[in-house]
Write an enzyme that holds these catalytic residues in place. Sequence first.
Site, PDB file in Angstrom:
ATOM      1  NE  ARG A  50      -4.834   7.867 -13.347  1.00 21.28           N
ATOM      2  CZ  ARG A  50      -4.411   8.349 -12.332  1.00 21.28           C
ATOM      3  NH1 ARG A  50      -3.859   9.535 -12.304  1.00 21.28           N
ATOM      4  NH2 ARG A  50      -4.528   8.231 -11.172  1.00 21.28           N
TER       5      ARG A  50
ATOM      6  CD  GLU B 181      -4.408   2.473   2.606  1.00 12.81           C
ATOM      7  OE1 GLU B 181      -3.684   1.570   3.415  1.00 12.81           O
ATOM      8  OE2 GLU B 181      -4.295   2.915   1.703  1.00 12.81           O
TER       9      GLU B 181
END
Length: 175
Positions: free
Chosen positions: A58, A95
């Site tokens: 994006r 993460e």
Amino acid sequence: MNLADSIRAIPDYPKPGIIFRDITTLLGDARAFRRAVDELVQPFAGLKIDKIAGIEARGFILGGAVAHQLSAGFVPVRKKGKLPHETVSVTYTLEYGSDEIEIHKDAVAPGERVLLVDDLIATGGTAEGAVNLLSLLGAEVVAACFIVDLPDLGGADKIRRLGVPVRTLVSFGGH
């Protein structure tokens, strides 16, 4: 117009407990898309910006529009193995694990002023990797711009600690 109203919230995606902030609804709304690009560009209009670096995927959409508005070149920051010419890469922490991003070795020249653009900043791992990658080639990362900030995850602060100012347009608490 409140840009946050044009961003769709998808609960439990990509896993339970996560609320995914989907900007495709903002991109599909001509007025919201124009406003978001204008707001990302506004602080940098009139400054010398040589390149816009957009993070896959994006960030390509937003970065291309920002580059056009600022009369700057565009540099795609891609996942490893997606660029056809000689590249330089960095590994960054996610993460749960790590990943690699890369740019062409000749994408930026030493001293070029670069603005980093993506749709959202969460933990900041990818953006941190992109800043490090651009800096490795000698670019000056002028700022990092995002439509969405998830401040509870600390990514924007991580980028600021690298000495890079961060601009975000909307903020959502939580994950």
